[in-house]
Write a protein that holds these residues in place. Structure first.
Motif, PDB file in Angstrom:
ATOM      1  N   GLY A 133       3.787  10.111   9.457  1.00 50.94           N
ATOM      2  CA  GLY A 133       2.515  10.295   8.782  1.00 50.94           C
ATOM      3  C   GLY A 133       2.623  10.351   7.275  1.00 50.94           C
ATOM      4  O   GLY A 133       1.640  10.650   6.582  1.00 50.94           O
ATOM      5  N   ARG A 134       3.787  10.056   6.743  1.00 45.42           N
ATOM      6  CA  ARG A 134       3.991  10.002   5.297  1.00 45.42           C
ATOM      7  C   ARG A 134       5.157   9.063   5.014  1.00 45.42           C
ATOM      8  O   ARG A 134       6.024   8.870   5.865  1.00 45.42           O
ATOM      9  N   ALA A 135       5.161   8.479   3.826  1.00 44.11           N
ATOM     10  CA  ALA A 135       6.188   7.490   3.515  1.00 44.11           C
ATOM     11  C   ALA A 135       6.565   7.575   2.043  1.00 44.11           C
ATOM     12  O   ALA A 135       5.748   7.934   1.191  1.00 44.11           O
ATOM     13  N   THR A 136       7.802   7.238   1.751  1.00 46.88           N
ATOM     14  CA  THR A 136       8.314   7.170   0.386  1.00 46.88           C
ATOM     15  C   THR A 136       8.315   5.708  -0.065  1.00 46.88           C
ATOM     16  O   THR A 136       8.056   4.807   0.740  1.00 46.88           O
ATOM     17  N   PRO A 137       8.632   5.453  -1.320  1.00 46.88           N
ATOM     18  CA  PRO A 137       8.730   4.052  -1.760  1.00 46.88           C
ATOM     19  C   PRO A 137       9.729   3.232  -0.937  1.00 46.88           C
ATOM     20  O   PRO A 137       9.601   2.010  -0.852  1.00 46.88           O
ATOM     21  N   LEU A 138      10.711   3.892  -0.335  1.00 44.80           N
ATOM     22  CA  LEU A 138      11.703   3.169   0.467  1.00 44.80           C
ATOM     23  C   LEU A 138      11.046   2.419   1.614  1.00 44.80           C
ATOM     24  O   LEU A 138      11.358   1.242   1.846  1.00 44.80           O
ATOM     25  N   SER A 159       0.835  -1.214   0.000  1.00 47.40           N
ATOM     26  CA  SER A 159       0.000   0.000   0.000  1.00 47.40           C
ATOM     27  C   SER A 159       0.866   1.259   0.000  1.00 47.40           C
ATOM     28  O   SER A 159       0.603   2.210  -0.746  1.00 47.40           O
ATOM     29  N   LEU A 160       1.897   1.270   0.841  1.00 50.48           N
ATOM     30  CA  LEU A 160       2.787   2.423   0.881  1.00 50.48           C
ATOM     31  C   LEU A 160       3.536   2.588  -0.440  1.00 50.48           C
ATOM     32  O   LEU A 160       3.720   3.709  -0.931  1.00 50.48           O
ATOM     33  N   LEU A 161       3.962   1.475  -1.012  1.00 51.17           N
ATOM     34  CA  LEU A 161       4.700   1.534  -2.277  1.00 51.17           C
ATOM     35  C   LEU A 161       3.818   2.079  -3.391  1.00 51.17           C
ATOM     36  O   LEU A 161       4.220   2.975  -4.145  1.00 51.17           O
ATOM     37  N   ARG A 201       1.917   9.284  -5.917  1.00 47.92           N
ATOM     38  CA  ARG A 201       1.951  10.697  -5.531  1.00 47.92           C
ATOM     39  C   ARG A 201       3.301  11.124  -4.944  1.00 47.92           C
ATOM     40  O   ARG A 201       3.365  12.122  -4.249  1.00 47.92           O
ATOM     41  N   ARG A 202       4.353  10.341  -5.217  1.00 45.80           N
ATOM     42  CA  ARG A 202       5.702  10.607  -4.691  1.00 45.80           C
ATOM     43  C   ARG A 202       5.803  10.345  -3.203  1.00 45.80           C
ATOM     44  O   ARG A 202       6.816   9.820  -2.735  1.00 45.80           O
ATOM     45  N   VAL A 203       4.770  10.694  -2.436  1.00 48.58           N
ATOM     46  CA  VAL A 203       4.759  10.438  -0.998  1.00 48.58           C
ATOM     47  C   VAL A 203       3.383   9.911  -0.616  1.00 48.58           C
ATOM     48  O   VAL A 203       2.365  10.483  -1.009  1.00 48.58           O
ATOM     49  N   HIS A 205       9.401  -2.820   4.226  1.00 50.39           N
ATOM     50  CA  HIS A 205       8.404  -3.751   4.752  1.00 50.39           C
ATOM     51  C   HIS A 205       8.294  -4.993   3.874  1.00 50.39           C
ATOM     52  O   HIS A 205       8.193  -6.125   4.384  1.00 50.39           O
ATOM     53  N   LEU A 206       8.330  -4.820   2.568  1.00 52.96           N
ATOM     54  CA  LEU A 206       8.239  -5.971   1.674  1.00 52.96           C
ATOM     55  C   LEU A 206       9.470  -6.867   1.800  1.00 52.96           C
ATOM     56  O   LEU A 206       9.363  -8.096   1.649  1.00 52.96           O
ATOM     57  N   SER A 207      10.626  -6.288   2.088  1.00 62.16           N
ATOM     58  CA  SER A 207      11.830  -7.111   2.284  1.00 62.16           C
ATOM     59  C   SER A 207      11.699  -7.979   3.529  1.00 62.16           C
ATOM     60  O   SER A 207      12.180  -9.120   3.561  1.00 62.16           O
TER      61      SER A 207
END
Length: 366
Positions: free
Chosen positions: A342-347, A117-119, A125-127, A352-354
């Motif tokens: 309260g915000r996250a990047t693809p990193l 979901s975060l990715l 939207r970049r973030v 989490h996926l790793s």
């Protein structure tokens, strides 16, 4: 909407759960041939997509965060029933089934659903933006439930092995129920706005701007079809599990891989619903689904198996081993650092996926 779900529409979302339930009824308790396994697999996939569709209809009618709660609780209740049934049939061989299933659910939801979901949200939207207050409250509850139910039994000394004594098990069950009930009250009544989607500027989105809500009749129809679809998903997953077990054994993989595969199948509805929400810039809804499912899995499964242990034979092993405790600790630390801003990047999504990938690799090669 009525033409899609009404009797005259015969929409695929109506046909698929009915067909899946029919095949489940005809094949229940039977050994499936290769052709029936393939058919059951196809219908299982159709039932998953149907469950997601009807969950979204219900969510549109009742609004957030109630919509996320409906799907999470519905899937978990049926999953708990499946666990108790398998434990009753398995005897001593199923003594760790509840632990393995709950831990698999926690890793898949807190790392798989949350990470995807975060990715998706961040790539779009970049973030990825979400409400830190509500997400932190949900994650803190998951951490507490996991620690009390899955970590403490490894270190208690009243009973040999990674299990609770009867008084300790009663406490763990009551604590799980109370914490889950308190969270649901917080999410749906007292601090509902903490669990609503937010814009990049931090403005809470309390409406769905896509379409008018479905009628009460359409929503009730979706409630019934959602129940049928979820029963079919869990039942067909149980039906194809012997074929999965045979394939796992033939490949020389550990038996624990079967539990991972079954958990992935059962959690498909929440995963797809969460990804759809993330694509619509509703990352908070996605996190509600993921963390809500993890919380419901622990908060409902532990009390259920505690009650069932009165008449089930054999020990109830709940404590995690060292490897899984390390993975759980990493998940909790990384998750805490993810939700605080309260915000996250693809990193963050990739991290989490790793962790989910590490869990799957160690399940295949302990």
């Amino acid at each position: 909407m009525r033409s899609r779900l009404g009797l005259s529409g015969l929409h695929w979302s109506v046909v698929m759960p009915v067909l899946a339930a029919l095949v489940l009824a005809l094949t229940w308790g039977r050994s499936l041939s290769a052709a029936l396994v393939a058919l059951a697999g196809l219908l299982l996939g159709g039932a998953v997509l149907s469950a997601v569709h009807h969950a979204e209809v219900i969510a549109h009618r009742v609004g957030e965060p109630f919509g996320s709660l409906v799907l999470a609780v519905a899937v978990t209740v049926i999953e708990v029933a499946l666990i108790v049934t398998l434990m009753a049939d398995g005897g001593d061989k199923s003594s760790s089934l509840a632990r393995d299933t709950v831990f698999a659910a926690v890793m898949i939801t807190c790392n798989g659903i949350v990470g995807l979901s975060l990715l998706v949200g961040a790539l779009r939207r970049r973030v990825a933006v979400f409400n830190a207050e509500g997400t932190a409250a949900a994650f803190g509850t998951v951490a507490t439930l996991a620690g009390l139910s899955l970590v403490l039994p490894t270190f208690t000394t009243s009973t040999p092995g990674p299990q609770f004594s009867p008084p300790q098990l009663v406490f763990a069950a009551l604590a799980a129920l109370i914490l889950y009930g308190l969270f649901v009250a917080t999410q749906t009544v007292r601090h509902r706005d903490y669990f609503l989607p937010v814009t990049a500027e931090g403005v809470v989105i309390d409406t769905d701007d896509h379409a008018d809500p479905p009628s009460p009749r359409t929503a009730l129809t979706s409630v019934g079809l959602l129940a049928v679809a979820l029963i079919a998903v869990v039942g067909l997953a149980k039906g194809v599990s012997p074929a999965i077990e045979s394939a796992v054994a033939a490949a020389g993989l550990p038996a624990s891989v079967v539990g991972v595969v079954i958990a992935l199948l059962v959690l498909l509805p929440e995963t797809i619903a969460a990804l759809r929400a993330a694509r619509r810039d509703r990352v908070q809804t996605s996190l509600n689904l993921g963390l809500g499912s993890a919380m419901a899995s622990i908060g409902l499964t532990i009390p259920a198996v505690a009650a069932a242990s009165v008449w089930l034979e054999g020990p109830l092993l709940l404590g995690l081993g060292a490897t899984h405790m390390v993975l759980l600790a990493l998940t909790l630390v990384v998750g805490t650092l993810t939700v605080i801003p309260g915000r996250a990047t693809p990193l963050q999504g990739g991290v989490h996926l790793s962790l989910l990938a590490a869990y799957i690799v160690l399940a295949v090669s302990p």
